[in-house]
Design a protein around this motif. Sequence first.
Motif, PDB file in Angstrom:
ATOM      1  N   ASP A  67     -33.450  61.773 117.950  1.00 49.04           N
ATOM      2  CA  ASP A  67     -32.171  61.748 118.657  1.00 49.04           C
ATOM      3  C   ASP A  67     -31.324  62.996 118.419  1.00 49.04           C
ATOM      4  OD1 ASP A  67     -32.731  59.281 119.734  1.00 49.04           O
ATOM      5  OD2 ASP A  67     -31.693  58.162 118.149  1.00 49.04           O
ATOM      6  N   ALA A  68     -31.674  63.776 117.404  1.00 52.46           N
ATOM      7  CA  ALA A  68     -30.863  64.952 117.057  1.00 52.46           C
ATOM      8  C   ALA A  68     -31.073  66.079 118.056  1.00 52.46           C
ATOM      9  CB  ALA A  68     -31.215  65.429 115.657  1.00 52.46           C
ATOM     10  N   HIS A  69     -30.031  66.871 118.219  1.00 54.85           N
ATOM     11  CA  HIS A  69     -30.129  68.100 118.994  1.00 54.85           C
ATOM     12  C   HIS A  69     -30.231  69.280 118.021  1.00 54.85           C
ATOM     13  CE1 HIS A  69     -28.608  66.739 123.168  1.00 54.85           C
ATOM     14  NE2 HIS A  69     -29.005  65.683 122.482  1.00 54.85           N
ATOM     15  N   VAL A  70     -30.765  70.394 118.508  1.00 54.58           N
ATOM     16  CA  VAL A  70     -30.948  71.596 117.686  1.00 54.58           C
ATOM     17  C   VAL A  70     -30.243  72.764 118.354  1.00 54.58           C
ATOM     18  CG1 VAL A  70     -32.616  73.219 116.702  1.00 54.58           C
ATOM     19  CG2 VAL A  70     -33.184  70.774 116.837  1.00 54.58           C
ATOM     20  N   LEU A  71     -29.511  73.531 117.561  1.00 55.38           N
ATOM     21  CA  LEU A  71     -28.904  74.774 118.039  1.00 55.38           C
ATOM     22  C   LEU A  71     -29.478  75.927 117.229  1.00 55.38           C
ATOM     23  CD1 LEU A  71     -26.773  76.337 119.732  1.00 55.38           C
ATOM     24  CD2 LEU A  71     -25.187  76.002 117.820  1.00 55.38           C
ATOM     25  N   VAL A  72     -30.207  76.809 117.890  1.00 56.99           N
ATOM     26  CA  VAL A  72     -30.695  78.029 117.248  1.00 56.99           C
ATOM     27  C   VAL A  72     -29.630  79.107 117.449  1.00 56.99           C
ATOM     28  CG1 VAL A  72     -32.487  79.796 117.193  1.00 56.99           C
ATOM     29  CG2 VAL A  72     -33.103  77.407 117.663  1.00 56.99           C
ATOM     30  N   ALA A  73     -29.040  79.564 116.349  1.00 54.65           N
ATOM     31  CA  ALA A  73     -28.015  80.612 116.411  1.00 54.65           C
ATOM     32  C   ALA A  73     -28.672  81.935 116.037  1.00 54.65           C
ATOM     33  CB  ALA A  73     -26.865  80.291 115.466  1.00 54.65           C
ATOM     34  N   ASP A  74     -29.056  82.697 117.036  1.00 56.89           N
ATOM     35  CA  ASP A  74     -29.837  83.909 116.784  1.00 56.89           C
ATOM     36  C   ASP A  74     -28.967  85.160 116.801  1.00 56.89           C
ATOM     37  OD1 ASP A  74     -32.540  85.214 116.468  1.00 56.89           O
ATOM     38  OD2 ASP A  74     -31.842  86.208 118.300  1.00 56.89           O
ATOM     39  N   ASP A  75     -29.107  85.976 115.761  1.00 57.06           N
ATOM     40  CA  ASP A  75     -28.320  87.202 115.623  1.00 57.06           C
ATOM     41  C   ASP A  75     -29.014  88.401 116.262  1.00 57.06           C
ATOM     42  OD1 ASP A  75     -26.313  85.874 114.367  1.00 57.06           O
ATOM     43  OD2 ASP A  75     -26.498  86.869 112.435  1.00 57.06           O
ATOM     44  N   SER A 117     -32.165  88.999 117.150  1.00 57.46           N
ATOM     45  CA  SER A 117     -33.348  89.390 116.378  1.00 57.46           C
ATOM     46  C   SER A 117     -34.218  90.375 117.158  1.00 57.46           C
ATOM     47  CB  SER A 117     -34.191  88.166 116.040  1.00 57.46           C
ATOM     48  OG  SER A 117     -33.479  87.238 115.288  1.00 57.46           O
ATOM     49  N   PRO A 118     -34.543  91.526 116.563  1.00 58.18           N
ATOM     50  CA  PRO A 118     -35.397  92.495 117.257  1.00 58.18           C
ATOM     51  C   PRO A 118     -36.842  92.040 117.418  1.00 58.18           C
ATOM     52  CG  PRO A 118     -34.834  93.268 115.041  1.00 58.18           C
ATOM     53  CD  PRO A 118     -34.000  92.057 115.302  1.00 58.18           C
ATOM     54  N   ASP A 119     -37.246  90.986 116.696  1.00 52.74           N
ATOM     55  CA  ASP A 119     -38.638  90.529 116.801  1.00 52.74           C
ATOM     56  C   ASP A 119     -38.838  89.503 117.910  1.00 52.74           C
ATOM     57  OD1 ASP A 119     -37.488  88.237 115.769  1.00 52.74           O
ATOM     58  OD2 ASP A 119     -39.012  87.918 114.234  1.00 52.74           O
ATOM     59  N   GLY A 120     -37.805  89.227 118.697  1.00 49.14           N
ATOM     60  CA  GLY A 120     -37.954  88.317 119.829  1.00 49.14           C
ATOM     61  C   GLY A 120     -37.718  86.854 119.522  1.00 49.14           C
ATOM     62  N   THR A 121     -37.112  86.552 118.370  1.00 46.97           N
ATOM     63  CA  THR A 121     -36.845  85.159 118.026  1.00 46.97           C
ATOM     64  C   THR A 121     -35.986  84.477 119.091  1.00 46.97           C
ATOM     65  OG1 THR A 121     -36.952  85.651 115.655  1.00 46.97           O
ATOM     66  CG2 THR A 121     -35.844  83.622 116.307  1.00 46.97           C
ATOM     67  N   GLY A 122     -34.990  85.178 119.585  1.00 46.49           N
ATOM     68  CA  GLY A 122     -34.102  84.594 120.585  1.00 46.49           C
ATOM     69  C   GLY A 122     -34.828  84.213 121.856  1.00 46.49           C
ATOM     70  N   SER A 159     -34.441  69.582 126.603  1.00 46.52           N
ATOM     71  CA  SER A 159     -33.000  69.571 126.860  1.00 46.52           C
ATOM     72  C   SER A 159     -32.177  69.341 125.599  1.00 46.52           C
ATOM     73  CB  SER A 159     -32.667  68.486 127.895  1.00 46.52           C
ATOM     74  OG  SER A 159     -33.013  67.195 127.404  1.00 46.52           O
ATOM     75  N   GLN A 160     -32.820  68.960 124.493  1.00 44.43           N
ATOM     76  CA  GLN A 160     -32.095  68.752 123.239  1.00 44.43           C
ATOM     77  C   GLN A 160     -32.143  69.983 122.327  1.00 44.43           C
ATOM     78  OE1 GLN A 160     -33.419  64.128 123.165  1.00 44.43           O
ATOM     79  NE2 GLN A 160     -32.731  64.905 121.196  1.00 44.43           N
ATOM     80  N   VAL A 161     -32.655  71.077 122.838  1.00 43.35           N
ATOM     81  CA  VAL A 161     -32.673  72.348 122.105  1.00 43.35           C
ATOM     82  C   VAL A 161     -31.755  73.330 122.823  1.00 43.35           C
ATOM     83  CG1 VAL A 161     -34.078  74.271 121.288  1.00 43.35           C
ATOM     84  CG2 VAL A 161     -35.023  71.948 121.275  1.00 43.35           C
ATOM     85  N   HIS A 162     -30.896  73.983 122.066  1.00 43.48           N
ATOM     86  CA  HIS A 162     -29.921  74.913 122.625  1.00 43.48           C
ATOM     87  C   HIS A 162     -29.993  76.233 121.855  1.00 43.48           C
ATOM     88  CE1 HIS A 162     -28.288  71.180 124.310  1.00 43.48           C
ATOM     89  NE2 HIS A 162     -28.398  70.692 123.081  1.00 43.48           N
ATOM     90  N   VAL A 163     -29.519  77.291 122.486  1.00 41.55           N
ATOM     91  CA  VAL A 163     -29.567  78.613 121.852  1.00 41.55           C
ATOM     92  C   VAL A 163     -28.198  79.276 121.963  1.00 41.55           C
ATOM     93  CG1 VAL A 163     -30.743  80.834 121.716  1.00 41.55           C
ATOM     94  CG2 VAL A 163     -31.982  78.821 122.555  1.00 41.55           C
ATOM     95  N   LEU A 164     -27.736  79.810 120.836  1.00 38.48           N
ATOM     96  CA  LEU A 164     -26.501  80.584 120.800  1.00 38.48           C
ATOM     97  C   LEU A 164     -26.874  82.015 120.467  1.00 38.48           C
ATOM     98  CD1 LEU A 164     -23.381  80.713 120.803  1.00 38.48           C
ATOM     99  CD2 LEU A 164     -23.442  80.121 118.366  1.00 38.48           C
ATOM    100  N   HIS A 165     -26.762  82.891 121.462  1.00 38.49           N
ATOM    101  CA  HIS A 165     -27.115  84.299 121.260  1.00 38.49           C
ATOM    102  C   HIS A 165     -25.884  85.052 120.745  1.00 38.49           C
ATOM    103  CE1 HIS A 165     -31.116  84.170 123.077  1.00 38.49           C
ATOM    104  NE2 HIS A 165     -30.613  83.360 123.990  1.00 38.49           N
ATOM    105  N   ARG A 166     -26.047  85.674 119.577  1.00 40.34           N
ATOM    106  CA  ARG A 166     -24.964  86.438 118.981  1.00 40.34           C
ATOM    107  C   ARG A 166     -25.260  87.929 119.102  1.00 40.34           C
ATOM    108  NH1 ARG A 166     -21.827  84.736 115.245  1.00 40.34           N
ATOM    109  NH2 ARG A 166     -22.731  85.972 113.571  1.00 40.34           N
ATOM    110  N   LYS A 167     -24.220  88.741 118.994  1.00 39.40           N
ATOM    111  CA  LYS A 167     -24.371  90.174 119.280  1.00 39.40           C
ATOM    112  C   LYS A 167     -25.210  90.916 118.261  1.00 39.40           C
ATOM    113  CE  LYS A 167     -20.036  90.580 121.853  1.00 39.40           C
ATOM    114  NZ  LYS A 167     -18.708  91.269 121.944  1.00 39.40           N
ATOM    115  N   GLY A 168     -25.172  90.469 117.008  1.00 37.15           N
ATOM    116  CA  GLY A 168     -25.915  91.187 115.975  1.00 37.15           C
ATOM    117  C   GLY A 168     -25.860  90.448 114.662  1.00 37.15           C
ATOM    118  N   LYS A 169     -26.452  91.037 113.642  1.00 36.75           N
ATOM    119  CA  LYS A 169     -26.529  90.412 112.328  1.00 36.75           C
ATOM    120  C   LYS A 169     -25.187  90.546 111.612  1.00 36.75           C
ATOM    121  CE  LYS A 169     -29.447  90.304 108.205  1.00 36.75           C
ATOM    122  NZ  LYS A 169     -30.549  90.959 107.461  1.00 36.75           N
ATOM    123  N   GLU A 170     -24.507  89.408 111.423  1.00 34.69           N
ATOM    124  CA  GLU A 170     -23.189  89.404 110.802  1.00 34.69           C
ATOM    125  C   GLU A 170     -23.137  88.535 109.551  1.00 34.69           C
ATOM    126  OE1 GLU A 170     -20.649  88.072 113.902  1.00 34.69           O
ATOM    127  OE2 GLU A 170     -20.651  89.989 114.964  1.00 34.69           O
TER     128      GLU A 170
END
Length: 256
Positions: free
Chosen positions: A43-51, A53-58, A69-80
């Motif tokens: 039942d859980a949802h997942v949020l991948v918060a990717d900084d 990544s130059p290796d294509g993780t995002g 539909s229970q997986v989400h992605v938050l693309h961030r500008k860089g490694k912070e």
Amino acid sequence: MTAVNDEQRTFGPLGRVLVIIPTYNEAENVKPIVQRVRAAVPDAHVLVADDNSPDGTGKLADELAAEDSQVHVLHRKGKEGLGAAYLAGFRWGIDEGYGVLVEMDADGSHQPEELPRLLTALKSADLVLGSRWIPGGRVVNWPKSREYLSRGGSTYSRLLLDVPIHDVTGGYRAFRKETLEGLGMSEVASAGYCFQVDLAWRAVKAGFHVVEVPITFVERERGDSKMSRNIVAEALWRVTAWGVSSRASKIVGRKP
């Protein structure tokens, strides 16, 4: 299981669960860890918060989200830093109406199969910490030097900050939304290793009911650890500064 601020009170329902997984160059790990979370707590949802990544993780995370539909992605500008990634994930989750927000590493060191134990404990707590250093907790495949560093960091933080938590540096945690809203997230400046100390200390100071449950922490098998001397150094000086400031404030009788 150990508890901090143990008191008799009624806790509301948990609500929807969001597992936040920060990533930076975790292409080898992102798919297996997301799949394990989805299997462990369907039942859980997942949020991948990717900084960014130059290796294509995002990109890989986007593919997972397109299939589920229970997986989400938050693309961030860089490694912070880890702390900034989690804070962004917390805000995203709160805005989307999740009642529980979980911190989890991408490398498999935090076993998703143990998440139901944390969620069960959260039914009667404000914050649940997965602990390596209470009875039943352990680490696997760690060199002694790493274990001494982690145990020493937790002990130093616990004593200096007067926080009755055995694993104050651990990063496998489940928060109620209301707990995070009461921690003053806008004031959190710590980015790396000491981010976990900061949030735990804030929770104790705010009077939240904090519980530790034992976990088995497994050293990563793929990819590179993000731990560095700079991260350890930041944690040391920040914890020392917090502790000195807090003790000085108590002496002069004002709020730290």
